[in-house]
Design a protein around this motif. Structure first.
Motif, PDB file in Angstrom:
ATOM      1  N   LYS A  47      54.150 -15.788  65.095  1.00  0.00           N
ATOM      2  CA  LYS A  47      53.355 -14.561  65.120  1.00  0.00           C
ATOM      3  C   LYS A  47      52.893 -14.246  66.533  1.00  0.00           C
ATOM      4  N   LEU A  48      52.472 -13.012  66.721  1.00  0.00           N
ATOM      5  CA  LEU A  48      51.921 -12.578  67.994  1.00  0.00           C
ATOM      6  C   LEU A  48      50.412 -12.738  67.995  1.00  0.00           C
ATOM      7  N   VAL A  49      49.884 -13.073  69.155  1.00  0.00           N
ATOM      8  CA  VAL A  49      48.444 -13.140  69.368  1.00  0.00           C
ATOM      9  C   VAL A  49      48.153 -12.429  70.684  1.00  0.00           C
ATOM     10  N   THR A  50      46.922 -12.053  70.894  1.00  0.00           N
ATOM     11  CA  THR A  50      46.567 -11.346  72.113  1.00  0.00           C
ATOM     12  C   THR A  50      45.536 -12.112  72.925  1.00  0.00           C
ATOM     13  N   ILE A 230      40.385  -8.245  64.661  1.00  0.00           N
ATOM     14  CA  ILE A 230      40.936  -8.416  66.003  1.00  0.00           C
ATOM     15  C   ILE A 230      42.342  -7.804  66.057  1.00  0.00           C
ATOM     16  N   SER A 231      43.190  -8.172  65.128  1.00  0.00           N
ATOM     17  CA  SER A 231      44.537  -7.605  65.098  1.00  0.00           C
ATOM     18  C   SER A 231      45.156  -7.794  63.727  1.00  0.00           C
ATOM     19  N   ILE A 232      46.158  -6.973  63.434  1.00  0.00           N
ATOM     20  CA  ILE A 232      46.915  -7.091  62.194  1.00  0.00           C
ATOM     21  C   ILE A 232      48.389  -6.960  62.541  1.00  0.00           C
ATOM     22  N   ASP A 244      37.285 -11.716  63.814  1.00  0.00           N
ATOM     23  CA  ASP A 244      36.382 -12.327  64.785  1.00  0.00           C
ATOM     24  C   ASP A 244      35.612 -13.456  64.099  1.00  0.00           C
ATOM     25  N   GLU A 245      34.738 -14.123  64.861  1.00  0.00           N
ATOM     26  CA  GLU A 245      34.040 -15.310  64.354  1.00  0.00           C
ATOM     27  C   GLU A 245      33.107 -15.010  63.179  1.00  0.00           C
ATOM     28  N   ASN A 246      32.726 -13.744  63.000  1.00  0.00           N
ATOM     29  CA  ASN A 246      31.840 -13.403  61.885  1.00  0.00           C
ATOM     30  C   ASN A 246      32.484 -13.668  60.534  1.00  0.00           C
ATOM     31  N   PHE A 247      33.792 -13.716  60.499  1.00  0.00           N
ATOM     32  CA  PHE A 247      34.477 -14.036  59.248  1.00  0.00           C
ATOM     33  C   PHE A 247      34.078 -15.421  58.753  1.00  0.00           C
ATOM     34  N   LEU A 248      33.823 -16.336  59.686  1.00  0.00           N
ATOM     35  CA  LEU A 248      33.430 -17.706  59.325  1.00  0.00           C
ATOM     36  C   LEU A 248      31.921 -17.880  59.211  1.00  0.00           C
ATOM     37  N   THR A 249      31.178 -17.171  60.040  1.00  0.00           N
ATOM     38  CA  THR A 249      29.729 -17.406  60.077  1.00  0.00           C
ATOM     39  C   THR A 249      28.959 -16.620  59.014  1.00  0.00           C
ATOM     40  N   ASN A 281      39.932 -15.381  65.687  1.00  0.00           N
ATOM     41  CA  ASN A 281      40.126 -15.386  67.139  1.00  0.00           C
ATOM     42  C   ASN A 281      41.436 -16.082  67.522  1.00  0.00           C
ATOM     43  N   GLY A 282      42.483 -15.822  66.727  1.00  0.00           N
ATOM     44  CA  GLY A 282      43.803 -16.362  67.018  1.00  0.00           C
ATOM     45  C   GLY A 282      44.047 -17.774  66.527  1.00  0.00           C
ATOM     46  N   ASP A 283      43.044 -18.389  65.915  1.00  0.00           N
ATOM     47  CA  ASP A 283      43.157 -19.782  65.480  1.00  0.00           C
ATOM     48  C   ASP A 283      43.217 -19.850  63.957  1.00  0.00           C
ATOM     49  N   SER A 284      44.308 -20.403  63.444  1.00  0.00           N
ATOM     50  CA  SER A 284      44.437 -20.565  61.989  1.00  0.00           C
ATOM     51  C   SER A 284      44.236 -22.017  61.543  1.00  0.00           C
ATOM     52  N   MET A 285      44.061 -22.921  62.481  1.00  0.00           N
ATOM     53  CA  MET A 285      43.850 -24.327  62.131  1.00  0.00           C
ATOM     54  C   MET A 285      42.378 -24.572  61.818  1.00  0.00           C
TER      55      MET A 285
END
Length: 309
Positions: A47-50, A230-232, A244-249, A281-285
């Motif tokens: 996948k692409l990331v920015t 952030i991106s789709i 963004d990080e709000n998805f987790l927090t 933020n680009g991290d899926s792990m």
């Protein structure tokens, strides 16, 4: 060597790449006057990331040269869009079109990798308002499709599906979203008939509606209004959604599974999407609230959906 572009054409027509730039809309929705995003390939090369960039050359040639250089280099976190074995032999800029010439190794890329490379180059370069199209050549020979036809010069919108006529605010379609039911115990179908999505991609529109929440009684929102996109990206029938990080927090009022599959099931209503990969933020792990791993793509789960009575 001719590229096997039958699959590529399908992928390109379904690929969605829109990027939030410090809270603003992305490349396909608003052109930047400076190149402040560079498209990379993630470590899985799927996948692409920015990543943000401070490149802002007054000279258009300086901008192109710097961006092509960045596209040919790894970053600390991600892989170069243009593989190491593929060399940029030169470029030409004339009347809003950048023609990039690559070495013969370009034709050795696997189909999926070539799509990501091509998308990254086009989307990165066309952020500059003076650049409308990007054309590809290999050893000064125009890139060809499998049937021998020359691949036309590409613009950013070629990588955005279902936009109608670009900024056509009248573009509309029927959507099926999944919010939680009133009790928050199951997902519930939420129909939006003839909904105007304008110049946005359908994928972005769907996620924005989930963030905005339901407008009808009998439903419960699954995503916090503070979550930002952030991106789709949709490629190879996988939709990559980066939050963004709000998805987790931010904590939802419904259980974690309903949050995840509200996103997955809603996007999977689009014919071209078979799986959904979520990242932050680009991290899926990562794990969503230490319960659900988001390291692998999700498939639709209708067991969580309330059956119509």
């Amino acid at each position: 060597m001719k590229k096997k572009n039958l699959l590529i054409v399908v992928i390109i027509m379904s690929m969605i790449i829109t990027t939030m730039l410090t809270g603003c809309q992305g490349n396909s929705e608003k052109k930047s006057s400076s190149g402040n995003v560079i498209y990379y390939v993630d470590r899985t090369e799927m996948k692409l990331v920015t990543e943000k960039s401070n490149i802002n050359n007054a000279s258009i040639n300086g901008y192109i040269e710097n961006m092509l250089k960045k596209l040919s280099e790894d970053s600390k976190e991600n892989v170069r869009a243009i593989p190491q074995k593929v060399k940029v032999k030169g470029y030409d800029f004339t009347d809003g079109i950048v023609t990039v010439d690559f070495s013969s190794n370009y034709n050795e890329m696997k189909t999926e990798r070539e799509v990501l490379c091509r998308a990254a180059v086009v989307l990165t370069l066309t952020q500059k308002k003076e650049i409308e199209f990007v054309s590809f050549t290999v050893d000064n020979v125009p890139l060809q499709e499998e049937d021998g036809k020359v691949l036309s010069a590409m613009k950013a919108e070629d990588f955005v599906s279902n936009l109608g006529s670009g900024n056509n605010v009248k573009a509309a379609s029927d959507f099926t979203l999944y919010f939680a039911n009133q009790k928050g115990s199951k997902l519930k179908e939420y129909k939006m008939n003839n909904a105007k999505y304008g110049g946005k991609s359908k994928e972005r529109f769907i996620i924005e509606q989930l963030i905005a929440g339901p407008k009808e009684k009998g439903y419960t929102a699954t995503l916090s209004s503070k979550v930002k996109i952030i991106s789709i990206v949709t490629a190879n029938n996988i939709c990559y959604v980066d939050f963004d990080e709000n998805f987790l927090t931010e904590q939802s009022v419904v259980n974690n599974s309903l949050v995840i599959y509200s996103i997955v099931n809603s996007l999977s209503e689009l014919d071209e999407i078979h799986k959904v990969q979520i990242s932050v933020n680009g991290d899926s792990m990562l794990s969503y609230h230490n319960e659900i791993s988001i390291s692998e793509p999700f498939v639709r789960n209708l067991d969580l959906v309330e059956k119509n009575k």
